[in-house]
Design a protein around this motif. Structure first.
Motif, PDB file in Angstrom:
ATOM      1  N   VAL A   1       0.871  -1.071   0.125  1.00 14.37           N
ATOM      2  CA  VAL A   1      -0.053  -0.054   0.171  1.00 14.37           C
ATOM      3  C   VAL A   1       0.955   1.171   0.147  1.00 14.37           C
ATOM      4  O   VAL A   1       1.823   1.327   0.875  1.00 14.37           O
ATOM      5  CB  VAL A   1      -0.948   0.032   1.045  1.00 14.37           C
ATOM      6  N   PHE A   2       0.377   2.299  -0.948  1.00 14.66           N
ATOM      7  CA  PHE A   2       1.416   3.502  -0.876  1.00 14.66           C
ATOM      8  C   PHE A   2       0.284   4.720  -0.681  1.00 14.66           C
ATOM      9  O   PHE A   2      -0.869   4.511  -0.841  1.00 14.66           O
ATOM     10  CB  PHE A   2       2.051   3.673  -2.094  1.00 14.66           C
ATOM     11  N   PRO A   3       0.938   5.868  -0.389  1.00 12.38           N
ATOM     12  CA  PRO A   3       0.011   7.104  -0.290  1.00 12.38           C
ATOM     13  C   PRO A   3      -0.745   7.292  -1.611  1.00 12.38           C
ATOM     14  O   PRO A   3      -0.303   6.794  -2.712  1.00 12.38           O
ATOM     15  CB  PRO A   3       0.996   8.309  -0.014  1.00 12.38           C
ATOM     16  N   THR A   4      -2.006   7.550  -1.308  1.00 11.34           N
ATOM     17  CA  THR A   4      -3.099   8.009  -2.461  1.00 11.34           C
ATOM     18  C   THR A   4      -3.698   6.869  -2.786  1.00 11.34           C
ATOM     19  O   THR A   4      -4.419   6.957  -3.606  1.00 11.34           O
ATOM     20  CB  THR A   4      -2.294   8.761  -3.767  1.00 11.34           C
ATOM     21  N   ASP A   5      -3.325   5.824  -2.622  1.00  9.92           N
ATOM     22  CA  ASP A   5      -4.167   4.500  -2.721  1.00  9.92           C
ATOM     23  C   ASP A   5      -5.452   4.599  -2.106  1.00  9.92           C
ATOM     24  O   ASP A   5      -5.743   4.987  -1.136  1.00  9.92           O
ATOM     25  CB  ASP A   5      -3.425   3.046  -2.230  1.00  9.92           C
ATOM     26  N   LYS A   6      -6.576   3.920  -2.803  1.00  5.90           N
ATOM     27  CA  LYS A   6      -7.682   3.833  -2.269  1.00  5.90           C
ATOM     28  C   LYS A   6      -8.310   2.623  -1.817  1.00  5.90           C
ATOM     29  O   LYS A   6      -8.120   1.527  -2.774  1.00  5.90           O
ATOM     30  CB  LYS A   6      -8.928   4.322  -3.496  1.00  5.90           C
ATOM     31  N   ILE A   7      -8.566   2.382  -0.778  1.00  8.84           N
ATOM     32  CA  ILE A   7      -8.832   0.841  -0.104  1.00  8.84           C
ATOM     33  C   ILE A   7     -10.139   0.738   0.059  1.00  8.84           C
ATOM     34  O   ILE A   7     -10.848   1.683   0.716  1.00  8.84           O
ATOM     35  CB  ILE A   7      -8.078   0.841   1.185  1.00  8.84           C
ATOM     36  N   THR A   8     -10.749  -0.273  -0.160  1.00 12.75           N
ATOM     37  CA  THR A   8     -12.306  -0.336  -0.072  1.00 12.75           C
ATOM     38  C   THR A   8     -12.206  -1.920   0.540  1.00 12.75           C
ATOM     39  O   THR A   8     -11.841  -2.662  -0.052  1.00 12.75           O
ATOM     40  CB  THR A   8     -13.227  -0.541  -1.498  1.00 12.75           C
ATOM     41  N   PHE A   9     -13.201  -2.004   1.662  1.00 10.68           N
ATOM     42  CA  PHE A   9     -13.395  -3.344   2.265  1.00 10.68           C
ATOM     43  C   PHE A   9     -14.638  -3.042   3.040  1.00 10.68           C
ATOM     44  O   PHE A   9     -15.236  -2.116   3.189  1.00 10.68           O
ATOM     45  CB  PHE A   9     -12.297  -3.299   3.452  1.00 10.68           C
ATOM     46  N   ARG A  10     -15.104  -4.525   3.213  1.00 11.93           N
ATOM     47  CA  ARG A  10     -16.606  -4.675   3.764  1.00 11.93           C
ATOM     48  C   ARG A  10     -16.304  -5.203   5.290  1.00 11.93           C
ATOM     49  O   ARG A  10     -15.699  -6.113   5.460  1.00 11.93           O
ATOM     50  CB  ARG A  10     -17.129  -5.699   2.781  1.00 11.93           C
ATOM     51  N   LYS A  11     -16.946  -4.332   6.050  1.00 14.11           N
ATOM     52  CA  LYS A  11     -16.780  -4.723   7.499  1.00 14.11           C
ATOM     53  C   LYS A  11     -18.212  -4.284   8.167  1.00 14.11           C
ATOM     54  O   LYS A  11     -18.362  -3.111   8.045  1.00 14.11           O
ATOM     55  CB  LYS A  11     -15.462  -4.123   8.211  1.00 14.11           C
ATOM     56  N   ASP A  12     -18.682  -5.119   9.050  1.00 16.58           N
ATOM     57  CA  ASP A  12     -19.912  -4.996   9.652  1.00 16.58           C
ATOM     58  C   ASP A  12     -20.901  -4.367   9.043  1.00 16.58           C
ATOM     59  O   ASP A  12     -21.703  -3.446   9.232  1.00 16.58           O
ATOM     60  CB  ASP A  12     -19.459  -3.886  10.926  1.00 16.58           C
ATOM     61  N   GLN A  13     -21.146  -4.992   7.775  1.00 10.51           N
ATOM     62  CA  GLN A  13     -22.047  -4.515   6.978  1.00 10.51           C
ATOM     63  C   GLN A  13     -22.328  -3.386   6.223  1.00 10.51           C
ATOM     64  O   GLN A  13     -23.054  -2.761   5.676  1.00 10.51           O
ATOM     65  CB  GLN A  13     -23.549  -5.086   7.350  1.00 10.51           C
ATOM     66  N   ILE A  14     -20.893  -2.776   6.418  1.00  7.32           N
ATOM     67  CA  ILE A  14     -20.686  -1.576   5.733  1.00  7.32           C
ATOM     68  C   ILE A  14     -19.425  -1.626   4.638  1.00  7.32           C
ATOM     69  O   ILE A  14     -18.527  -2.150   5.084  1.00  7.32           O
ATOM     70  CB  ILE A  14     -20.453  -0.309   6.829  1.00  7.32           C
ATOM     71  N   THR A  15     -19.575  -0.921   3.632  1.00  6.63           N
ATOM     72  CA  THR A  15     -18.541  -1.182   2.629  1.00  6.63           C
ATOM     73  C   THR A  15     -17.583   0.505   2.983  1.00  6.63           C
ATOM     74  O   THR A  15     -17.920   1.424   2.648  1.00  6.63           O
ATOM     75  CB  THR A  15     -18.739  -0.943   1.260  1.00  6.63           C
ATOM     76  N   GLN A  16     -16.678  -0.004   3.588  1.00  8.86           N
ATOM     77  CA  GLN A  16     -15.702   1.285   4.075  1.00  8.86           C
ATOM     78  C   GLN A  16     -14.774   1.680   2.707  1.00  8.86           C
ATOM     79  O   GLN A  16     -13.968   0.808   2.061  1.00  8.86           O
ATOM     80  CB  GLN A  16     -14.809   0.808   5.155  1.00  8.86           C
ATOM     81  N   ILE A  17     -14.678   2.999   2.640  1.00  3.19           N
ATOM     82  CA  ILE A  17     -13.722   3.687   1.726  1.00  3.19           C
ATOM     83  C   ILE A  17     -12.735   4.360   2.044  1.00  3.19           C
ATOM     84  O   ILE A  17     -13.239   5.450   2.896  1.00  3.19           O
ATOM     85  CB  ILE A  17     -14.622   4.091   0.480  1.00  3.19           C
ATOM     86  N   ILE A  18     -11.394   4.223   2.193  1.00  5.63           N
ATOM     87  CA  ILE A  18     -10.286   4.968   2.808  1.00  5.63           C
ATOM     88  C   ILE A  18      -9.482   5.281   1.749  1.00  5.63           C
ATOM     89  O   ILE A  18      -9.162   4.583   0.897  1.00  5.63           O
ATOM     90  CB  ILE A  18      -9.919   4.498   4.219  1.00  5.63           C
ATOM     91  N   THR A  19      -8.858   6.491   1.841  1.00  5.17           N
ATOM     92  CA  THR A  19      -7.731   6.997   1.129  1.00  5.17           C
ATOM     93  C   THR A  19      -6.454   6.960   1.870  1.00  5.17           C
ATOM     94  O   THR A  19      -6.570   7.571   3.026  1.00  5.17           O
ATOM     95  CB  THR A  19      -7.997   8.342   0.584  1.00  5.17           C
ATOM     96  N   VAL A  20      -5.302   6.378   1.571  1.00  2.98           N
ATOM     97  CA  VAL A  20      -4.068   6.411   2.458  1.00  2.98           C
ATOM     98  C   VAL A  20      -3.435   7.649   2.171  1.00  2.98           C
ATOM     99  O   VAL A  20      -3.017   8.129   1.123  1.00  2.98           O
ATOM    100  CB  VAL A  20      -3.122   5.156   1.805  1.00  2.98           C
ATOM    101  N   LEU A  21      -3.071   8.492   3.307  1.00  4.02           N
ATOM    102  CA  LEU A  21      -2.599   9.820   3.379  1.00  4.02           C
ATOM    103  C   LEU A  21      -0.958   9.676   3.692  1.00  4.02           C
ATOM    104  O   LEU A  21      -0.347  10.269   2.971  1.00  4.02           O
ATOM    105  CB  LEU A  21      -3.322  10.675   4.254  1.00  4.02           C
TER     106      LEU A  21
END
Length: 135
Positions: free
Chosen positions: A41-61
């Motif tokens: 994983v590198f900065p500016t990568d966009k990570i999407t994962f499913r946890k607790d019935q929510i699709t989380q979307i985060i951006t690595v800073l």
């Protein structure tokens, strides 16, 4: 940094093994591609994962050196998860409570234990149960 270590450092999962299992089940993607636990994983990568019935979307800073405290997480990531996802989770919680109100219908095992704890235990009449059973 590896994706499993990054999500563990960001406190989304309690253990790296849990992240590894999520990756094996294809619940984690990096920049739209399914990620193995060893994916870098590198900065500016966009990570999407499913946890607790929510699709989380985060951006690595930035990449942390170790696991960070809960207050410092925002330094290393930006949460892009839509607010509707969290509202949907709240609706799911409310619908579970609405399914069966306490005190209606047949008691659950927990209700039964609470009732038994509340009521006094039945006692045998005097003289019964003192002598052993002989046939």
């Amino acid at each position: 940094m590896r994706i499993d270590k990054y999500l563990w450092c960001m406190r989304y999962y309690k253990t790296r093994n849990m992240v590894t299992e999520a990756c094996k089940k294809n619940h984690v993607t990096v920049n739209g591609l399914v990620a193995k636990p060893s994916k870098e994983v590198f900065p500016t990568d966009k990570i999407t994962f499913r946890k607790d019935q929510i699709t989380q979307i985060i951006t690595v800073l930035d990449i942390p050196e170790n696991r960070v405290g809960a207050k410092l997480v925002d330094i290393y990531r930006r949460n892009d998860t839509p607010a509707e996802a969290y509202q949907h989770l709240e609706l799911l919680k409310l619908s579970k409570e609405h399914y069966r109100k306490n005190g209606t219908g047949r008691p659950t095992k927990k209700d039964r234990r609470d009732i038994d704890e509340f009521l006094p235990s039945p006692t045998l009449p005097e003289g019964e149960g003192d002598e052993p059973f002989i046939n």
